[in-house]
Design a protein around this motif. Sequence first.
Motif, PDB file in Angstrom:
ATOM      1  N   LYS A 419       0.826  -1.206   0.000  1.00  0.00           N
ATOM      2  CA  LYS A 419       0.000   0.000   0.000  1.00  0.00           C
ATOM      3  C   LYS A 419       0.864   1.261   0.000  1.00  0.00           C
ATOM      4  CE  LYS A 419      -3.636  -2.268   2.720  1.00  0.00           C
ATOM      5  NZ  LYS A 419      -4.330  -2.284   4.043  1.00  0.00           N
ATOM      6  N   GLU A 420       1.959   1.229   0.751  1.00  0.00           N
ATOM      7  CA  GLU A 420       2.814   2.408   0.904  1.00  0.00           C
ATOM      8  C   GLU A 420       3.716   2.660  -0.302  1.00  0.00           C
ATOM      9  OE1 GLU A 420       3.405   1.746   5.738  1.00  0.00           O
ATOM     10  OE2 GLU A 420       5.140   1.919   4.413  1.00  0.00           O
ATOM     11  N   ARG A 421       4.047   1.568  -1.026  1.00  0.00           N
ATOM     12  CA  ARG A 421       5.033   1.667  -2.105  1.00  0.00           C
ATOM     13  C   ARG A 421       4.409   1.264  -3.441  1.00  0.00           C
ATOM     14  NH1 ARG A 421       9.614  -2.059   0.901  1.00  0.00           N
ATOM     15  NH2 ARG A 421      10.099  -0.659   2.670  1.00  0.00           N
ATOM     16  N   PRO A 422       3.786   2.155  -4.124  1.00  0.00           N
ATOM     17  CA  PRO A 422       3.256   1.812  -5.452  1.00  0.00           C
ATOM     18  C   PRO A 422       4.385   1.353  -6.366  1.00  0.00           C
ATOM     19  CG  PRO A 422       2.439   3.943  -4.697  1.00  0.00           C
ATOM     20  CD  PRO A 422       3.514   3.546  -3.737  1.00  0.00           C
ATOM     21  N   ALA A 423       4.075   0.419  -7.222  1.00  0.00           N
ATOM     22  CA  ALA A 423       5.079  -0.133  -8.120  1.00  0.00           C
ATOM     23  C   ALA A 423       5.685   0.947  -8.999  1.00  0.00           C
ATOM     24  CB  ALA A 423       4.471  -1.242  -8.982  1.00  0.00           C
ATOM     25  N   VAL A 424       6.992   0.857  -9.226  1.00  0.00           N
ATOM     26  CA  VAL A 424       7.716   1.783 -10.098  1.00  0.00           C
ATOM     27  C   VAL A 424       8.214   1.013 -11.295  1.00  0.00           C
ATOM     28  CG1 VAL A 424       9.673   3.332 -10.306  1.00  0.00           C
ATOM     29  CG2 VAL A 424       8.405   3.238  -8.149  1.00  0.00           C
TER      30      VAL A 424
END
Length: 432
Positions: A419-424
Amino acid sequence: MSAPFAISPDLIAAQNARLEAAMLEDYEALKRTLARRGIDADALVQKVMAFGVAIPTWGVGTGGTRFARFPGPGEPRNVFEKIDDCGVIQQLVRATPTISPHFPWDKVDDYAALREKAAALGLSFDAVNSNTFQDQAGQELTYKFGSLSHTDARVRAQAVAHNVECIEIGQKLGSTALTVWIADGSNFAGQSNLTKALDRYLDATRAIVAALPADWRVFLEHKLYEPAFYSTVVSDWGTSFAAAQELGPKAHCLVDLGHHAPNVNIEQIVARLIRFKKLAGFHFNDSKYGDDDLDSGSVEPFRLFLVFNELIDAERRKAEGFAPAYMIDQSHNVTDPIESLMQSAIELQRAFAQALVVDRADLEAAQEANDALGAHLELKRAFTTDVSPLLAVARQRAGGAIAPIAAYRASGYRAQKAKERPAVAGTSAGIV
């Protein structure tokens, strides 16, 4: 903005409370077994608690193969988030107090802030790693045909300058070692002059050694093949050893367990490097076929034990110059990297503890009497000793989790990070 999710000490305590009685029962049984052999289990616990292995920053991201990479949820997007994940591993396992960063992957503007971030999680920095096996954005000259051994002196100078920069960064982080692995080699017979390529590598690496601070070492890493498939400039431990001898007392040989020819006796290589005071340390992993970068102890745990048997032997006899650095170097393609790294750290502790329970006097007596089977059985007795309760006690006494993976899963850490780290797009852990 809310604070990033972290695993609560209360959760670890609750998980431990549920498992403590069974763990202590198993530990007391093991304690009695070891006492019959004249071994103090509590003293072993203290030694296990003192054991540490570095986590590579690239290891907490999903790895890949030459064919594809399948990103996982909640992957770290920068080195600060990588350190968060490394902190979780140490929080639960209590065997990974150091981090090994890789540049330029982990470059930042403020290294004091990076060091402060690590310290806040009880972490410090181990060896720094350079990268001349990839071209970076804005790089003037390509490494397609090599780096430190390239035919073009300008490319070699560029590669040297990068390594010197890594040393400077490492000083800011408190590191005292530089690991150098080059992908240089050839894919066709005749493509490269095999002698001149090595000479160019040695000349370039001398410039790197000359830039080392007084208390630093350089770790020379060899690899049999890949990405080059006909010849590799530093392909085996013999080449690495010869280079380290020529480069002087600050140069040592790093042993990656997957970088050898099939069926090579790695523990004997370790013994030889210890004997000649040139063992730098290890990149721990496991393999079935080649440089597979599988989880440590997942394929050949007996080989891992035999490596540690040589290390404990050297430590007990106070071998001159013996100060190995330990690091995990794996590619996690189908598992949660945090889980794999925790399990690998446990397997390394296991091999370490099993090597400690070898009866050295009985082993030496059997060896001196040419009792081949007797000596072998002493090693097998130690290897087949289930030290799991001892490792669990060591983790708990150090403030970690009795069952790290179970505690990690119960925490929901990965789901929270997703939730905190959207995919890059383009995120890559790298494969070394």
